[in-house]
Design a protein around this motif. Sequence first.
Motif, PDB file in Angstrom:
ATOM      1  N   LEU A  45      59.539  46.127  44.431  1.00 38.87           N
ATOM      2  CA  LEU A  45      59.516  45.088  43.409  1.00 38.87           C
ATOM      3  C   LEU A  45      59.948  45.636  42.055  1.00 38.87           C
ATOM      4  CD1 LEU A  45      56.190  43.226  44.280  1.00 38.87           C
ATOM      5  CD2 LEU A  45      58.520  42.659  44.978  1.00 38.87           C
ATOM      6  N   GLY A  46      60.753  44.866  41.353  1.00 32.91           N
ATOM      7  CA  GLY A  46      61.218  45.260  40.035  1.00 32.91           C
ATOM      8  C   GLY A  46      60.199  44.955  38.949  1.00 32.91           C
ATOM      9  N   PRO A  47      60.485  45.380  37.715  1.00 27.77           N
ATOM     10  CA  PRO A  47      59.560  45.173  36.602  1.00 27.77           C
ATOM     11  C   PRO A  47      59.192  43.713  36.386  1.00 27.77           C
ATOM     12  CG  PRO A  47      61.286  46.710  35.990  1.00 27.77           C
ATOM     13  CD  PRO A  47      61.681  46.144  37.322  1.00 27.77           C
ATOM     14  N   HIS A  48      60.156  42.812  36.571  1.00 31.58           N
ATOM     15  CA  HIS A  48      59.907  41.386  36.367  1.00 31.58           C
ATOM     16  C   HIS A  48      58.824  40.879  37.315  1.00 31.58           C
ATOM     17  CE1 HIS A  48      61.552  37.028  36.826  1.00 31.58           C
ATOM     18  NE2 HIS A  48      60.552  37.056  35.983  1.00 31.58           N
ATOM     19  N   HIS A  49      58.945  41.220  38.587  1.00 29.75           N
ATOM     20  CA  HIS A  49      57.965  40.785  39.583  1.00 29.75           C
ATOM     21  C   HIS A  49      56.602  41.427  39.337  1.00 29.75           C
ATOM     22  CE1 HIS A  49      61.468  39.778  42.511  1.00 29.75           C
ATOM     23  NE2 HIS A  49      61.101  38.717  41.832  1.00 29.75           N
ATOM     24  N   MET A  50      56.601  42.709  39.023  1.00 25.04           N
ATOM     25  CA  MET A  50      55.333  43.391  38.748  1.00 25.04           C
ATOM     26  C   MET A  50      54.631  42.782  37.539  1.00 25.04           C
ATOM     27  SD  MET A  50      56.363  47.377  39.465  1.00 25.04           S
ATOM     28  CE  MET A  50      54.778  47.968  38.910  1.00 25.04           C
ATOM     29  N   GLN A  51      55.422  42.396  36.531  1.00 19.73           N
ATOM     30  CA  GLN A  51      54.848  41.817  35.323  1.00 19.73           C
ATOM     31  C   GLN A  51      54.148  40.492  35.630  1.00 19.73           C
ATOM     32  OE1 GLN A  51      55.363  43.771  32.678  1.00 19.73           O
ATOM     33  NE2 GLN A  51      54.065  42.604  31.288  1.00 19.73           N
ATOM     34  N   MET A  52      54.733  39.676  36.506  1.00 17.89           N
ATOM     35  CA  MET A  52      54.089  38.414  36.897  1.00 17.89           C
ATOM     36  C   MET A  52      52.757  38.673  37.590  1.00 17.89           C
ATOM     37  SD  MET A  52      57.023  35.707  38.138  1.00 17.89           S
ATOM     38  CE  MET A  52      57.886  36.788  39.260  1.00 17.89           C
ATOM     39  N   LEU A  53      52.765  39.616  38.510  1.00 18.41           N
ATOM     40  CA  LEU A  53      51.541  39.935  39.230  1.00 18.41           C
ATOM     41  C   LEU A  53      50.457  40.459  38.289  1.00 18.41           C
ATOM     42  CD1 LEU A  53      53.103  41.635  42.382  1.00 18.41           C
ATOM     43  CD2 LEU A  53      51.830  39.485  42.368  1.00 18.41           C
ATOM     44  N   LEU A  54      50.850  41.304  37.344  1.00 14.48           N
ATOM     45  CA  LEU A  54      49.871  41.860  36.414  1.00 14.48           C
ATOM     46  C   LEU A  54      49.352  40.815  35.438  1.00 14.48           C
ATOM     47  CD1 LEU A  54      51.439  45.361  35.696  1.00 14.48           C
ATOM     48  CD2 LEU A  54      49.353  44.866  36.981  1.00 14.48           C
ATOM     49  N   ALA A  55      50.199  39.857  35.062  1.00 16.41           N
ATOM     50  CA  ALA A  55      49.731  38.770  34.189  1.00 16.41           C
ATOM     51  C   ALA A  55      48.634  37.983  34.892  1.00 16.41           C
ATOM     52  CB  ALA A  55      50.896  37.854  33.818  1.00 16.41           C
ATOM     53  N   ASN A  56      48.824  37.715  36.179  1.00 17.06           N
ATOM     54  CA  ASN A  56      47.814  37.000  36.961  1.00 17.06           C
ATOM     55  C   ASN A  56      46.570  37.862  37.173  1.00 17.06           C
ATOM     56  OD1 ASN A  56      48.225  34.825  39.903  1.00 17.06           O
ATOM     57  ND2 ASN A  56      46.487  35.130  38.565  1.00 17.06           N
ATOM     58  N   TYR A  57      46.784  39.146  37.452  1.00 15.21           N
ATOM     59  CA  TYR A  57      45.670  40.074  37.703  1.00 15.21           C
ATOM     60  C   TYR A  57      44.753  40.189  36.490  1.00 15.21           C
ATOM     61  CZ  TYR A  57      43.228  44.434  38.847  1.00 15.21           C
ATOM     62  OH  TYR A  57      42.257  45.387  39.074  1.00 15.21           O
ATOM     63  N   HIS A  58      45.323  40.271  35.301  1.00 17.83           N
ATOM     64  CA  HIS A  58      44.531  40.505  34.094  1.00 17.83           C
ATOM     65  C   HIS A  58      44.087  39.223  33.395  1.00 17.83           C
ATOM     66  CE1 HIS A  58      44.762  44.828  34.091  1.00 17.83           C
ATOM     67  NE2 HIS A  58      46.072  44.795  34.220  1.00 17.83           N
ATOM     68  N   ALA A  59      44.472  38.066  33.924  1.00 21.45           N
ATOM     69  CA  ALA A  59      44.013  36.804  33.347  1.00 21.45           C
ATOM     70  C   ALA A  59      42.503  36.660  33.584  1.00 21.45           C
ATOM     71  CB  ALA A  59      44.758  35.633  33.979  1.00 21.45           C
ATOM     72  N   PRO A  60      41.791  35.909  32.744  1.00 14.70           N
ATOM     73  CA  PRO A  60      40.353  35.711  32.952  1.00 14.70           C
ATOM     74  C   PRO A  60      40.069  35.183  34.353  1.00 14.70           C
ATOM     75  CG  PRO A  60      41.015  34.871  30.807  1.00 14.70           C
ATOM     76  CD  PRO A  60      42.282  35.221  31.533  1.00 14.70           C
ATOM     77  N   ASN A  61      39.177  35.883  35.064  1.00 15.75           N
ATOM     78  CA  ASN A  61      38.845  35.529  36.451  1.00 15.75           C
ATOM     79  C   ASN A  61      40.077  35.537  37.358  1.00 15.75           C
ATOM     80  OD1 ASN A  61      36.071  35.051  35.806  1.00 15.75           O
ATOM     81  ND2 ASN A  61      36.670  33.050  34.986  1.00 15.75           N
ATOM     82  N   ARG A  62      41.122  36.277  36.917  1.00 11.47           N
ATOM     83  CA  ARG A  62      42.389  36.353  37.669  1.00 11.47           C
ATOM     84  C   ARG A  62      42.941  34.958  37.941  1.00 11.47           C
ATOM     85  NH1 ARG A  62      40.058  41.144  40.905  1.00 11.47           N
ATOM     86  NH2 ARG A  62      40.417  42.798  39.400  1.00 11.47           N
ATOM     87  N   THR A  63      42.747  34.066  36.990  1.00  9.71           N
ATOM     88  CA  THR A  63      43.158  32.672  37.134  1.00  9.71           C
ATOM     89  C   THR A  63      43.976  32.252  35.924  1.00  9.71           C
ATOM     90  OG1 THR A  63      41.164  32.129  38.412  1.00  9.71           O
ATOM     91  CG2 THR A  63      42.348  30.295  37.393  1.00  9.71           C
ATOM     92  N   LEU A  64      45.138  31.636  36.180  1.00  8.59           N
ATOM     93  CA  LEU A  64      45.950  31.088  35.102  1.00  8.59           C
ATOM     94  C   LEU A  64      46.705  29.865  35.587  1.00  8.59           C
ATOM     95  CD1 LEU A  64      48.661  32.317  36.341  1.00  8.59           C
ATOM     96  CD2 LEU A  64      48.501  34.061  34.576  1.00  8.59           C
ATOM     97  N   THR A  65      47.339  29.174  34.658  1.00  5.54           N
ATOM     98  CA  THR A  65      48.167  28.023  34.989  1.00  5.54           C
ATOM     99  C   THR A  65      49.633  28.418  34.913  1.00  5.54           C
ATOM    100  OG1 THR A  65      48.335  27.277  32.692  1.00  5.54           O
ATOM    101  CG2 THR A  65      46.428  26.491  33.977  1.00  5.54           C
ATOM    102  N   ALA A  66      50.500  27.540  35.404  1.00  4.15           N
ATOM    103  CA  ALA A  66      51.937  27.799  35.303  1.00  4.15           C
ATOM    104  C   ALA A  66      52.366  27.885  33.843  1.00  4.15           C
ATOM    105  CB  ALA A  66      52.711  26.701  36.029  1.00  4.15           C
ATOM    106  N   THR A  67      51.729  27.086  32.993  1.00  2.00           N
ATOM    107  CA  THR A  67      52.052  27.129  31.567  1.00  2.00           C
ATOM    108  C   THR A  67      51.682  28.482  30.965  1.00  2.00           C
ATOM    109  OG1 THR A  67      51.720  24.739  31.357  1.00  2.00           O
ATOM    110  CG2 THR A  67      51.616  26.034  29.333  1.00  2.00           C
ATOM    111  N   MET A  68      50.509  29.003  31.349  1.00  2.00           N
ATOM    112  CA  MET A  68      50.090  30.316  30.860  1.00  2.00           C
ATOM    113  C   MET A  68      51.034  31.409  31.350  1.00  2.00           C
ATOM    114  SD  MET A  68      45.987  29.856  31.448  1.00  2.00           S
ATOM    115  CE  MET A  68      45.549  31.553  31.038  1.00  2.00           C
ATOM    116  N   MET A  69      51.453  31.315  32.605  1.00  2.00           N
ATOM    117  CA  MET A  69      52.392  32.300  33.144  1.00  2.00           C
ATOM    118  C   MET A  69      53.711  32.237  32.388  1.00  2.00           C
ATOM    119  SD  MET A  69      53.102  34.723  35.359  1.00  2.00           S
ATOM    120  CE  MET A  69      52.112  34.655  36.877  1.00  2.00           C
TER     121      MET A  69
END
Length: 378
Positions: free
Chosen positions: A162-186
Motif C-alpha cells: 500500500l502506498g502513502p495515500h492508502h496508509m494515510q486513510m487507514l491511519l485517519a480512521n485508526y486515530h479517529a475517536p473510537n476509530r469512528t468517522l464519517t465520509a465528510t471527516m475522512m
Amino acid sequence: MLESNSRQYWLWVTRPEYYDSVGSYGGWSCHGDTKKGDLIFLWRAKGKSDIGFLLQAESDAVPDKEWGHSCDYKTLYVFKNPVSIKDLRADSYFNDWSPLKRNLQGKAFEIQENYWIRLNQIAVRKDSDYEKIISPRSSIPTSTTMNFTAKEYASAFYNLQLGPHHMQMLLANYHAPNRTLTATMMANAMGYANYNAANLHYGALGGLIGEELGWNPLPEYKVNVLVDFRKENMEWLWTMKPVVAEAIEALGWNADISAIPEEVEARENEPIYEGAVKKILVNAHERSTMAREKCLLHYGCKCAVCDTKLSDFYGEIAHGRIHFHHIKPLYEIDSEYKIDPIADLRPVCPNCHYIIHLKMPPYSIEEVKEFIKAQRGI
C-alpha cells in the motif's frame, strides 16, 4: 430471497408459550414503528435464550388493545443451530449493545444496522444453510469466507504494498475517536473536495483488500471490508473493524512517525559546528502519528496560512500530506510536555512553514497571513 431497501431491523422477545406456536404466517405484538418489509429476529427467552426464527413484517404496526401494537408476519427461516446468549456474551462487539445490557428484558428492540450485520455473521457461521436466503444485493456481509483474522489482513496490506495515500486513510480512521468517522471527516483529513470522493477512495481501497483476502463475493459497499457502518443523525459512521486495527498495530503503522519533521534552529548558547551555517535540531514531539491525525481530522489537510492543498499541485500522492507547526515554540517544550493536537498544532504547507521559521521566535500564523495580504494588495 431478502432484498435490500430502507427496512428496519428488530429483535422481538417472546416466552415459550408463544415461541412454540410460531407458524409460517400469523400476527405478533410489535413496536409501533414497525413497517411492512422490516426484518425481525425472534428471541426465545426462558428455556432457550437464543434467536430461533427470522421473520418479516407483512404489514405496518397497528394499535392493539391487548399488546399496544401488532402486525402480520411470515417466517423466513427457522434456525437449526441458533445464535445464543452465550455467543453474544463471548463477542466483545456486543459489550455496549443496549438489549444485551438489559438482559433482553423487553418486548421489542430496534437493531442498528452494524449489530444486525454482526448477528448475521454469527448466524451464518453457526448455520450455513441460512446464507442461502441472503440476496447477493444485500449489504449484509455474511459469507463464511469473510471471517478473516488480523494476521490475514496484515498479510493483505503487506502483499499489496500500500502506498502513502492508502496508509494515510487507514491511519485517519485508526486515530479517529473510537476509530469512528464519517465520509465528510475522512474527506477533511485527506484534503478531498467532498464526502463522495472519500466514499470512492476508501471504497476502492476496501475492494483491493477484499480481493487480496479472497472475499468473494465482495460486499455491495466495498468499504465494509474495512469498517462496520451505521447511520446516525443522517450521516453514515464508519467504525474500523477490530481485526483491521489489530493488523495496523501488527505492522507497526500506528507507531509510524511523520516523514516531515519540524526544523528548529539551535539556541544561542549551543555550539555551532565548523563549516555549518547553523545547527538544526529535529524534535520528535510533532512526529506523533496520533497527534498528526487528530490535527488533520479537526483542521483538515490544507494550510492554515494560505489554504493550499498539496494534492491540488501534486495529485493523489500528496493526499493527506502536509507539515505541522507548533503554536508553542519547540524550544520551550521539555520531554514531559504532552501535546494537545487541536490547541498546539496547525497544518501548514512547506512554503509557509519555512517563512514562519525565518526568525526566532517564529512568526505567528496571523503575521504570515498578513504578509500574503500585503503582497496581494488586500
